[in-house]
Design an enzyme around this catalytic site. Sequence first.
Site, PDB file in Angstrom:
ATOM      1  N   CYS A  46      -4.315  -1.369  -1.997  1.00 40.70           N
ATOM      2  CA  CYS A  46      -4.492   0.072  -2.164  1.00 40.70           C
ATOM      3  C   CYS A  46      -5.459   0.274  -3.320  1.00 40.70           C
ATOM      4  CB  CYS A  46      -3.145   0.717  -2.481  1.00 40.70           C
ATOM      5  SG  CYS A  46      -3.231   2.475  -2.851  1.00 40.70           S
ATOM      6  N   ASN A  47      -6.532   1.004  -3.063  1.00 34.66           N
ATOM      7  CA  ASN A  47      -7.520   1.244  -4.122  1.00 34.66           C
ATOM      8  C   ASN A  47      -6.943   2.085  -5.250  1.00 34.66           C
ATOM      9  OD1 ASN A  47     -10.574   0.509  -3.117  1.00 34.66           O
ATOM     10  ND2 ASN A  47      -9.197   0.901  -1.429  1.00 34.66           N
ATOM     11  N   THR A  48      -6.122   3.066  -4.880  1.00 34.82           N
ATOM     12  CA  THR A  48      -5.573   3.963  -5.898  1.00 34.82           C
ATOM     13  C   THR A  48      -4.687   3.181  -6.869  1.00 34.82           C
ATOM     14  OG1 THR A  48      -5.639   5.758  -4.301  1.00 34.82           O
ATOM     15  CG2 THR A  48      -4.234   6.077  -6.215  1.00 34.82           C
ATOM     16  N   TYR A  50      -0.758   8.554  -2.475  1.00 36.11           N
ATOM     17  CA  TYR A  50      -0.758   8.299  -3.916  1.00 36.11           C
ATOM     18  C   TYR A  50      -1.997   8.931  -4.580  1.00 36.11           C
ATOM     19  CZ  TYR A  50       2.763   4.478  -3.703  1.00 36.11           C
ATOM     20  OH  TYR A  50       3.896   3.718  -3.556  1.00 36.11           O
ATOM     21  N   GLY A  51      -3.025   9.158  -3.746  1.00 37.87           N
ATOM     22  CA  GLY A  51      -4.338   9.517  -4.276  1.00 37.87           C
ATOM     23  C   GLY A  51      -4.415  10.829  -5.020  1.00 37.87           C
ATOM     24  N   CYS A 107     -11.035   3.176   0.042  1.00 35.73           N
ATOM     25  CA  CYS A 107      -9.643   3.526   0.299  1.00 35.73           C
ATOM     26  C   CYS A 107      -9.257   2.708   1.522  1.00 35.73           C
ATOM     27  CB  CYS A 107      -9.538   5.022   0.584  1.00 35.73           C
ATOM     28  SG  CYS A 107      -7.920   5.504   1.219  1.00 35.73           S
ATOM     29  N   THR A 108      -8.120   2.047   1.456  1.00 37.39           N
ATOM     30  CA  THR A 108      -7.790   1.116   2.545  1.00 37.39           C
ATOM     31  C   THR A 108      -7.523   1.828   3.874  1.00 37.39           C
ATOM     32  OG1 THR A 108      -5.529   1.035   1.690  1.00 37.39           O
ATOM     33  CG2 THR A 108      -6.990  -0.789   1.110  1.00 37.39           C
ATOM     34  N   HIS A 109      -7.388   3.156   3.851  1.00 34.55           N
ATOM     35  CA  HIS A 109      -7.265   3.901   5.107  1.00 34.55           C
ATOM     36  C   HIS A 109      -8.617   4.063   5.816  1.00 34.55           C
ATOM     37  CE1 HIS A 109      -3.341   5.012   3.524  1.00 34.55           C
ATOM     38  NE2 HIS A 109      -3.058   5.703   4.613  1.00 34.55           N
ATOM     39  N   ASP A 137       0.870  -1.185   0.000  1.00 41.19           N
ATOM     40  CA  ASP A 137       0.000   0.000   0.000  1.00 41.19           C
ATOM     41  C   ASP A 137       0.905   1.232   0.000  1.00 41.19           C
ATOM     42  OD1 ASP A 137      -2.344   1.649   0.326  1.00 41.19           O
ATOM     43  OD2 ASP A 137      -1.875   1.834   2.447  1.00 41.19           O
ATOM     44  N   SER A 138       0.281   2.394  -0.178  1.00 39.50           N
ATOM     45  CA  SER A 138       1.047   3.636  -0.111  1.00 39.50           C
ATOM     46  C   SER A 138       1.472   3.960   1.322  1.00 39.50           C
ATOM     47  CB  SER A 138       0.198   4.778  -0.668  1.00 39.50           C
ATOM     48  OG  SER A 138      -1.028   4.838   0.038  1.00 39.50           O
ATOM     49  N   GLU A 172      -3.571   9.165   8.838  1.00 39.30           N
ATOM     50  CA  GLU A 172      -2.116   9.055   9.045  1.00 39.30           C
ATOM     51  C   GLU A 172      -1.684   9.833  10.295  1.00 39.30           C
ATOM     52  OE1 GLU A 172       0.542   7.660   6.878  1.00 39.30           O
ATOM     53  OE2 GLU A 172      -0.930   6.600   5.661  1.00 39.30           O
TER      54      GLU A 172
HETATM   55  N1  DGL Z   1      -4.611   3.569   0.781  1.00 35.95           N
HETATM   56  C1  DGL Z   1      -4.817   4.299  -0.436  1.00 35.95           C
HETATM   57  C2  DGL Z   1      -6.023   3.768  -1.193  1.00 35.95           C
HETATM   58  O1  DGL Z   1      -6.582   2.743  -0.839  1.00 35.95           O
HETATM   59  C3  DGL Z   1      -4.993   5.753  -0.249  1.00 35.95           C
HETATM   60  C4  DGL Z   1      -3.897   6.526   0.373  1.00 35.95           C
HETATM   61  C5  DGL Z   1      -3.170   7.383  -0.624  1.00 35.95           C
HETATM   62  O2  DGL Z   1      -3.722   8.357  -1.140  1.00 35.95           O
HETATM   63  O3  DGL Z   1      -2.024   7.048  -0.854  1.00 35.95           O
HETATM   64  O4  DGL Z   1      -6.428   4.380  -2.149  1.00 35.95           O
END
Ligand code: DGL
Length: 284
Positions: free
Chosen positions: A86-88, A55-56, A197-199, A23-24, A165
């Site tokens: 990570c969804n992104t 990353y988003g 988003c995994t967060h 993931d990011s 975060e």
């Molecule tokens: N965890 C990332 C996701 O699932 C989002 C965090 C990011 O923007 O890097 O998209």
Amino acid sequence: MTETELKQNNELPGKDAPIGVFDSGVGGLTVVREIMRQIPNEKIVYFGDTARVPYGNKSQETVIRFSEQIVRFLRTFQVKTIVVACNTVSAYAMEALERDIDIPIIGVVKPGAREAVLATRNGRIGVIATEATIGSQIYTKYINELNPQISIYGKACPLFVPLVEEGLWEDPVTDEIARRYLTELIDIDIDTLILGCTHYPLIRSTVRKVIGEGVTLVNPAYETARQLRELLLAHDLLRGEPPRLGSNQYQFYISDKADKFVRFANSIIKYGILSAKTVNIEAY
Ligand code: DGL
């Protein structure tokens, strides 16, 4: 990344090999937690790109480049499969990664879309995610492939990642931001909301408080772990037994700030994470 760069091994890894997850940042740990729960015999090597999160709000080219570096790093552990937690990355880089890799790879978007389609009763699904994931329309694509009658309403929530975060999982500031983002989804009467988003599962209780009890919250991690198990079974790669004691079942790597990561990881995953190693991911 060229095909030869990714296909480094003449012999593909077997059952004993670890699963690579990335993931990011810390968000992918919500997927790791679910993998540990559903397939507890597996070894896991996790990479969180804490130096380059988020990353988003980055371009597709950048996200693809970062992801390819991480896959190259994970393959140095002879991983038997890769989980893009990570969804992104799943939205932007999945096709590029799938094209060049010779081991099974799974993202979180397709499983999340499937779970939401099974959950909705009124055919109105909301998706909250990063700007990249919402802009890519990837959830709309996969949901409508499964059921073209369903309407999907996407809402980018760019402030959620920094709030997570920063550890502000339950905080009046997060409540206020959630109200601003989610009110329009309440007004259009969705009955299912994908935490895309995994967060976001880490602020699930805030989202629940704002969106109300009547909306089903979908965390794609559950279905991802379930599909991962099926994928491993189909390739005869599922571990039957737990690894030997002391064999380093779970390993964590990040690109910056190990202490902060370990504190976070320990509050997400009950298994005690003793350490995380920092790597220079740009070298891969
Ligand atoms: N965890 C990332 C996701 O699932 C989002 C965090 C990011 O923007 O890097 O998209």
